[in-house]
Design an enzyme around this catalytic site. Sequence first.
Site, PDB file in Angstrom:
ATOM      1  N   LEU A  54      81.939   4.254 -23.962  1.00 26.97           N
ATOM      2  CA  LEU A  54      80.748   4.427 -24.797  1.00 26.97           C
ATOM      3  C   LEU A  54      80.442   3.204 -25.641  1.00 26.97           C
ATOM      4  O   LEU A  54      79.371   3.137 -26.260  1.00 26.97           O
ATOM      5  CB  LEU A  54      80.928   5.638 -25.727  1.00 26.97           C
ATOM      6  CG  LEU A  54      81.444   6.939 -25.104  1.00 26.97           C
ATOM      7  CD1 LEU A  54      81.504   8.030 -26.166  1.00 26.97           C
ATOM      8  CD2 LEU A  54      80.591   7.377 -23.933  1.00 26.97           C
ATOM      9  N   TYR A 104      68.796  -6.218 -23.799  1.00 26.12           N
ATOM     10  CA  TYR A 104      69.656  -5.037 -23.852  1.00 26.12           C
ATOM     11  C   TYR A 104      69.721  -4.367 -22.486  1.00 26.12           C
ATOM     12  O   TYR A 104      70.812  -4.040 -21.987  1.00 26.12           O
ATOM     13  CB  TYR A 104      69.116  -4.055 -24.900  1.00 26.12           C
ATOM     14  CG  TYR A 104      69.855  -2.739 -24.940  1.00 26.12           C
ATOM     15  CD1 TYR A 104      71.190  -2.667 -25.328  1.00 26.12           C
ATOM     16  CD2 TYR A 104      69.214  -1.547 -24.590  1.00 26.12           C
ATOM     17  CE1 TYR A 104      71.869  -1.457 -25.366  1.00 26.12           C
ATOM     18  CE2 TYR A 104      69.872  -0.331 -24.628  1.00 26.12           C
ATOM     19  CZ  TYR A 104      71.205  -0.297 -25.010  1.00 26.12           C
ATOM     20  OH  TYR A 104      71.870   0.910 -25.047  1.00 26.12           O
ATOM     21  N   ASN A 133      66.567   8.501 -25.221  1.00 26.08           N
ATOM     22  CA  ASN A 133      66.843   8.455 -26.659  1.00 26.08           C
ATOM     23  C   ASN A 133      67.740   9.621 -27.053  1.00 26.08           C
ATOM     24  O   ASN A 133      67.327  10.787 -26.978  1.00 26.08           O
ATOM     25  CB  ASN A 133      65.533   8.532 -27.450  1.00 26.08           C
ATOM     26  CG  ASN A 133      64.636   7.335 -27.200  1.00 26.08           C
ATOM     27  OD1 ASN A 133      64.809   6.288 -27.796  1.00 26.08           O
ATOM     28  ND2 ASN A 133      63.679   7.489 -26.278  1.00 26.08           N
ATOM     29  N   HIS A 291      69.945  46.529 -63.304  1.00 28.07           N
ATOM     30  CA  HIS A 291      70.801  46.979 -64.392  1.00 28.07           C
ATOM     31  C   HIS A 291      71.207  48.443 -64.183  1.00 28.07           C
ATOM     32  O   HIS A 291      70.630  49.157 -63.356  1.00 28.07           O
ATOM     33  CB  HIS A 291      70.084  46.831 -65.732  1.00 28.07           C
ATOM     34  CG  HIS A 291      69.678  45.428 -66.054  1.00 28.07           C
ATOM     35  ND1 HIS A 291      70.532  44.358 -65.937  1.00 28.07           N
ATOM     36  CD2 HIS A 291      68.475  44.914 -66.461  1.00 28.07           C
ATOM     37  CE1 HIS A 291      69.907  43.248 -66.280  1.00 28.07           C
ATOM     38  NE2 HIS A 291      68.646  43.561 -66.608  1.00 28.07           N
TER      39      HIS A 291
END
Length: 380
Positions: A54, A104, A133, A291
């Site tokens: 990776l 890249y 992506n 209450h």
Amino acid sequence: MKTVLVTGADGFMGRNLKLGLEQYEDLKIITFSRKNKPEELEGYLQQADLVYHLAGINRPENPEEFETGNAGLTETIVDILGKNNLKPDIVFSSSIQALKDNPYGKSKKQAEDTLLKYREESGAQVYIYRLPNVFGKWSRPNYNSVVATFCYNICRGLPITISDPNNQLELVYIDDVVKAFTGILSEKLIGGEGAPAVKAAEEGFFTVPRTFCLTLGELAQQLYHIRDNREKLTVPDFSHDLTRCLYATYLSFLDKKDFSRALDLKTDQRGSLAEVVKSESFGQIFVSSSHEGVMRGNHYHHTKVEKFCVIKGEAVIKFRKLDEEEVLSYEVSGDKPEVVDIPPGYTHAIENLTRGEMIVLFWANQIFDPENPDTYYCEV
């Protein structure tokens, strides 16, 4: 015991993959990252039955680092394996950019070619994933994920830049990537029934089964909607897979001081009440305290339905069908919680029998609308 090596273990995908791998018993996980010395790599490779490669460079200061960080490291791994006559299978996280003419993409394509040659010469299996992506928790804003950048900025009130709102995106969720990668481990080494690797048309290439397609403008719109929903205590429609994944990703980018949000607590002589969460699809949840001796309700609804659950104290819930005189009573306690359904056409009330405070969790199938409350006073 089987051994796997994860390169790039401190990166976005590496950190998530390690968590997935840790779920397997009798599996030794070796990690290699920038923290390690280069000479350690050979010893790690000598132990590995399967390599998750990776490691890579996305946005270096010097474009030449693409060559060393992507293609160069892959060549080093293959050279070490060949020198030591090692033949582990390799899972490689490539990119759809490998098909494009940029530094890249060229470096990723060169790494792919190196691994395909290794596959041909060694007979080992190589799984090359040209990922679109990737998004999810722990991705880096302003680096390797437009989703991460948008989430980080939007949840902090910072502007985002949208060059072309009609630009088409293909996204893949990190959990789906991890499931595909660990499925190979199950299939190859452990003999389990993990998700089988899905082959692409080209030999040696594989795909993650689920991806999402939308425009850049639609992505921004969804994330702004998630931000607004959170501020209003509403949640989106989670029947859509992309919405669930984007919502989880967005929350992972919240500033640590923003995890908690104060509720609008309304108080009167009876006690207090606060809305907790709302949704157009499932209604709303709210919580109240009462209450000692207080009775709430004495009203009915035509269409709205509710559920009551006492979580602290003791109470009696009373019903009466509007056209009948019979009163039904349910005594409930927070010591043994139960859910009581409130049907339409029944006037109902809940009375605190506790010597102290009672707390009740309520659900209604629609968000309260003061213009159309569907709530009508009538004593039980």
